[in-house]
Scaffold this motif. Structure first.
Motif, PDB file in Angstrom:
ATOM      1  N   PHE A 116       6.159  17.452 -59.335  1.00  0.00           N
ATOM      2  CA  PHE A 116       6.631  16.762 -59.199  1.00  0.00           C
ATOM      3  C   PHE A 116       5.640  14.918 -59.648  1.00  0.00           C
TER       4      PHE A 116
ATOM      5  N   ARG B 117       6.161  13.301 -51.426  1.00  0.00           N
ATOM      6  CA  ARG B 117       6.756  14.126 -51.669  1.00  0.00           C
ATOM      7  C   ARG B 117       7.749  14.393 -51.395  1.00  0.00           C
ATOM      8  N   THR B 118       8.580  13.505 -51.002  1.00  0.00           N
ATOM      9  CA  THR B 118       9.966  13.541 -49.900  1.00  0.00           C
ATOM     10  C   THR B 118      10.292  12.426 -50.443  1.00  0.00           C
TER      11      THR B 118
ATOM     12  N   ASP C  60       8.402  20.682 -57.199  1.00  0.00           N
ATOM     13  CA  ASP C  60       7.328  20.905 -57.060  1.00  0.00           C
ATOM     14  C   ASP C  60       6.681  21.951 -58.963  1.00  0.00           C
TER      15      ASP C  60
ATOM     16  N   HIS D  44      -0.283  10.302 -59.663  1.00  0.00           N
ATOM     17  CA  HIS D  44      -0.015  10.120 -60.911  1.00  0.00           C
ATOM     18  C   HIS D  44      -0.185   9.072 -61.548  1.00  0.00           C
TER      19      HIS D  44
ATOM     20  N   ARG E 212      12.641  17.197 -50.466  1.00  0.00           N
ATOM     21  CA  ARG E 212      11.571  17.888 -50.409  1.00  0.00           C
ATOM     22  C   ARG E 212      11.547  16.946 -52.897  1.00  0.00           C
ATOM     23  N   MET E 213      10.775  16.973 -53.281  1.00  0.00           N
ATOM     24  CA  MET E 213      11.097  16.366 -54.651  1.00  0.00           C
ATOM     25  C   MET E 213      10.271  18.206 -55.482  1.00  0.00           C
TER      26      MET E 213
END
Length: 328
Positions: free
Chosen positions: A149, A134-135, A147, A43, A144-145
């Motif tokens: 992300f 990622r959750t 993919d 990020h 879950r996010m």
């Protein structure tokens, strides 16, 4: 791994730069570092004064990479559930009721957290799990996010009114911190031509989510020679005041970088190598990646803040010391 695939991916990354450049004037370093962050699976945090095009830069990337996009405008009254979503009571056709989860804007492939430091620390922390794991966990249920992300956050300098410094734990979640400067005179003129003239041509989609995932796989497979790993580790260790041999670090720095700093430095260096079609990390990759990866992980002490020294100044000294004598 076929070297041709690396060369081909390098060309695709250059195409992304060119396409973004059709809409965004200047900001070459910011464009490159956002791209490297996406490829590195991390990020990015963009810092700059209002009106410099940070939001438009992020939106342009989402279009060129064909990624789902959502924007969260951070304000002092924003609540964590406004980001993650919440469960609401829904009436069924038979008269019964059930709880249904309504996803918040965090459930997207590319999330713009606009002016993230204008919200309270409680709300800022709502991003921590999503960025790190990622959750998202709401009412005991983990989701879950997407993919890929990515969170691309913008913040105003902390000297501006109505801002809250980001907690160190959240700063550490960002792969890199990107400083967005003022455009020069020629860039200002070009911005005026593009924004006050005819409508620009639509952006071309250069990649899709599958290609982004493949780029991320190739970046992770880039070879990191032991000598480069040792040099990167020396850079990170030298940011810690109790371990550094550089007098200014012990004098001005209160907290240095930890393991995530080394991970970020390596991820950026590998992404930079891939962008040039190479499958090995060079000394130039480490040198170019050190400041973006570490500037937000150096916490200055009182004397450092009072002296006017910047983390970039100190990182420059660290890199010069750590990389002296290392073969490229």
């Amino acid at each position: 791994m076929e070297t041709e695939e690396y060369a081909e991916m390098g060309r695709a990354i250059r195409d992304i730069r060119d396409e973004v450049g059709k809409f965004i004037v200047g900001q070459k370093e910011a464009v490159d570092l956002i791209l490297f962050s996406i490829i590195g699976g991390g990020h990015a945090l963009l810092e700059g004064l209002p009106g410099l095009g940070k939001t438009m830069l992020v939106r342009t990337f989402s279009e060129v990479l064909d990624l789902g996009f959502s924007r969260i405008q951070f304000t002092p009254d924003l609540m964590p559930s406004d980001i993650t979503g919440t469960s609401i009571l829904e009436r069924l056709p038979d008269g019964g009721q059930r709880f249904v989860f309504r996803e918040g804007p965090i459930f997207s492939e590319m999330v713009l957290a606009d002016e993230i430091n204008r919200a309270t620390p409680k709300t800022q922390s709502a991003l921590l799990e999503a960025m790190g794991e990622r959750t998202v966990t709401v009412l005991g249920e983990t989701r879950r996010m997407a993919d890929p992300f990515f969170v691309l956050a913008t913040q105003n300098p902390i000297e501006l009114e109505g801002t809250y410094p980001l907690p160190e734990a959240q700063l550490d979640r960002f792969l890199c911190k990107i400083l967005v400067p003022y455009p020069d005179r020629e860039e200002l003129k070009e911005i005026m031509r593009r924004t006050t003239g005819a409508d620009p041509a639509p952006l071309k989609k250069v990649m899709d989510p599958g290609a982004v995932r493949r780029a991320r796989e190739l970046a992770r497979a880039v070879v990191l020679p032991e000598e480069m790993l040792d040099a990167a580790a020396r850079i990170v260790v030298a940011t810690r005041p109790e371990k550094s041999d550089i007098p200014d670090i012990a004098r001005f720095v209160r907290i240095g970088s930890g393991p995530r700093g080394l991970q970020s430095l390596i991820a950026l260096a590998k992404s930079r190598a891939l962008s040039e079609g190479r499958y090995h990390v060079s000394i130039a990759d480490l040198r170019a990646s050190a400041a973006p990866a570490l500037r937000h992980r150096l916490i200055l002490g009182y004397e450092g803040e009072a002296s006017g020294v910047t983390p970039d100044d100190l990182i420059g000294k660290i890199v010069g010391e750590a990389l002296s004598g290392v073969r490229s």
